[in-house]
Design an enzyme around this catalytic site. Structure first.
Site, mmCIF file in Angstrom:
data_model
loop_
_atom_site.group_PDB
_atom_site.id
_atom_site.type_symbol
_atom_site.label_atom_id
_atom_site.label_comp_id
_atom_site.label_asym_id
_atom_site.label_seq_id
_atom_site.Cartn_x
_atom_site.Cartn_y
_atom_site.Cartn_z
ATOM 1 N N HIS A 329 0.874 -1.239 -0.033
ATOM 2 C CA HIS A 329 -0.016 -0.199 0.031
ATOM 3 C C HIS A 329 0.820 1.179 -0.149
ATOM 4 O O HIS A 329 0.539 2.415 -0.577
ATOM 5 C CB HIS A 329 -0.949 0.084 1.194
ATOM 6 C CG HIS A 329 -2.240 -1.064 1.050
ATOM 7 N ND1 HIS A 329 -2.184 -2.109 1.168
ATOM 8 C CD2 HIS A 329 -3.240 -0.485 0.813
ATOM 9 C CE1 HIS A 329 -3.449 -2.556 0.912
ATOM 10 N NE2 HIS A 329 -4.060 -1.694 0.620
ATOM 11 N N GLY A 330 1.969 1.245 0.643
ATOM 12 C CA GLY A 330 2.680 2.419 0.756
ATOM 13 C C GLY A 330 4.229 2.307 1.216
ATOM 14 O O GLY A 330 4.337 1.395 2.021
#
Length: 469
Positions: A329-330
């Site tokens: 996600h990041g």
């Protein structure tokens, strides 16, 4: 290019018109590919080179896996997967690696910090890996036959469409190649499922433009250092509002993508299934971002051994998958912590589930739903504040500002107002079996109201949250 902009509307109308012209039917795949490349290049043209590189890598390696000598299939499949991962790591995680392990003022560190993040790279990289793994496994091989041809140029066109199909290109849903490729064939205007497309588009745009875009102006104040000025009730309301916002934003995008795909004769998988009524964390991950959780389960969890190698190994596999899912996600430690929280919750839930069987009654069910929702909601703070220290400060402010700070009733009221549709959306699903048949005749009124709200009450346009992933 955002779905709610004039340039996108122009691209959609032109593509749709050309796509269904009888004289251009044999060029439908090419038309969609060119439209998808235009869609991706519109915001930042240089990133198109990366997308084309991804298409080329996956075209060549999957072709070699499919048509090459048996003894070399594993080599080409492995090489292709590694190449995909290297692209992802270099462009998405180089700044993270530099900040974590290198001197950011040195030559190497400053270079890595400067590497931009290409939009949607996580999504089209996973598509490439799916293609290679599925072809190597010969999964649904009989369905590939009419799509994968010995002409590498035709194979490249098909691969381009699968990886770059514009409705799902930058934020999913993530499709598996064995589900998407068999859909590639001539499409006819008369076969469009207009009702499915219309409903998905209207609900999707309402979720994004009315709910998410209005809530973002209230949850903006979660940012550091603004949140330090607010009281505990306001801080709690804002994190609740962000939970509503991220659902409406991402579920809205997914439904828009599904509706757009239907216009061109393609069916994308359902990505959200009322996640905030989940009673367990495992159920939550069968309802939230379903395409990602199923991808991780099929291409990572099962190859690690799944639950087939004893309880301890199962708990470890859950932690590994969710840790990596968080990093997907990041590129920040906060996302890894977020994934680890969910992995730990799944492992603990599985451990106690072997020994404790709660009674099935309305009170217990409600308590389970509330518990899961609260955990998920507070964990979203790590998305809004990817700087882990700022997230810690926010939690401290919740406890310290009980008798201090500003209670902003306007923020609280707006959050409640724009959260009501999300709550009703979930409650309707719970009661659909009882009230659905009585409310069916209200559908035209319902969709008319949503269209009216989109026209008169859309918030200031903003990018989709998941574009950053």
């Amino acid at each position: 290019m955002l779905f709610n902009t004039i340039p996108f509307l122009v691209l959609l109308i032109v593509t749709f018109g050309l796509y269904y012209l009888p004289v251009l039917r044999k060029l439908q795949v090419l038309i969609l590919v060119l439209a998808s490349f235009t869609f991706y290049a519109y915001s930042y043209l240089p990133f198109l080179a990366l997308l084309l590189a991804s298409v080329a890598i996956n075209t060549i390696t999957s072709y070699k896996v499919f048509f090459g000598e048996e003894k070399n299939r594993k080599f080409w499949a492995t090489s292709g997967v590694i190449a995909n991962l290297l692209l992802l790591i270099f462009f998405k995680y180089s700044p993270f690696i530099a900040r974590s392990f290198l001197d950011t003022h040195g030559d190497i560190g400053s270079f890595l910090i400067s590497i931009p993040l290409p939009i949607g790279i996580s999504f089209f990289t996973f598509h490439g890996i799916s293609l290679l793994v599925d072809v190597y496994r010969k999964k649904n091989l009989e369905l590939y036959g009419h799509v994968i041809e010995r002409s590498i140029w035709k194979h490249g066109l098909v691969t381009s469409l699968y990886i770059a199909f514009f409705p799902q290109l930058v934020a999913g849903p993530i499709t598996k190649s064995y589900a998407f490729l068999p859909q590639i064939h001539h499409k006819f205007f008369k076969d469009i499922q207009w009702e499915v497309a219309f409903k998905n588009l209207v609900i999707g745009y309402f979720m994004k433009m009315v709910i998410a875009d209005n809530l973002k102006d209230q949850t903006f104040w979660i940012s550091y250092p603004f949140f330090e000025a607010y009281s505990t009730p306001t801080l709690l309301a804002m994190i609740f509002g962000y939970s509503m916002q991220i659902f409406a934003d991402f579920a809205g995008y997914s439904m828009i993508a599904m509706g757009l795909a239907e216009l061109f004769g393609y069916h994308l998988p359902v990505n959200f299934n009322f996640p905030y009524i989940s009673r367990t964390f495992s159920e939550f991950w069968t309802r939230w971002h379903i395409s990602l959780s199923s991808w991780l389960r099929e291409y990572l969890y099962f190859p690690l051994g799944g639950n087939r190698k004893g309880n301890l190994r199962t708990y470890l596999n859950l932690m590994i998958v969710m840790f990596l899912g968080g990093l997907w996600h990041g590129a920040a430690w906060s996302y890894a912590v977020w994934g680890s929280f969910h992995g730990l919750a799944l492992a603990v839930e599985r451990f106690f589930g072997n020994y404790i069987k709660p009674k099935e009654n309305a009170f217990v069910k409600a308590l389970q739903m509330i518990s899961v929702f609260l955990f998920v909601t507070f964990a979203w703070l790590l998305f809004k504040l990817p700087n882990f220290n700022e997230a810690v400060l926010y939690v401290k402010a919740i406890f310290n500002n009980t008798h201090s700070g500003q209670t902003n009733y306007a923020i609280i009221l707006y959050i409640i107002l724009y959260s009501i549709p999300v709550a009703l959306f979930h409650f309707y699903h719970l009661a659909e079996a009882r009230v659905g048949r009585f409310l069916g005749w209200l559908q035209p009124v319902f969709y008319g109201f949503l269209l009216f709200a989109i026209i008169v009450n859309s918030g200031r346009s903003g990018s989709f949250i998941y574009f950053q992933f």
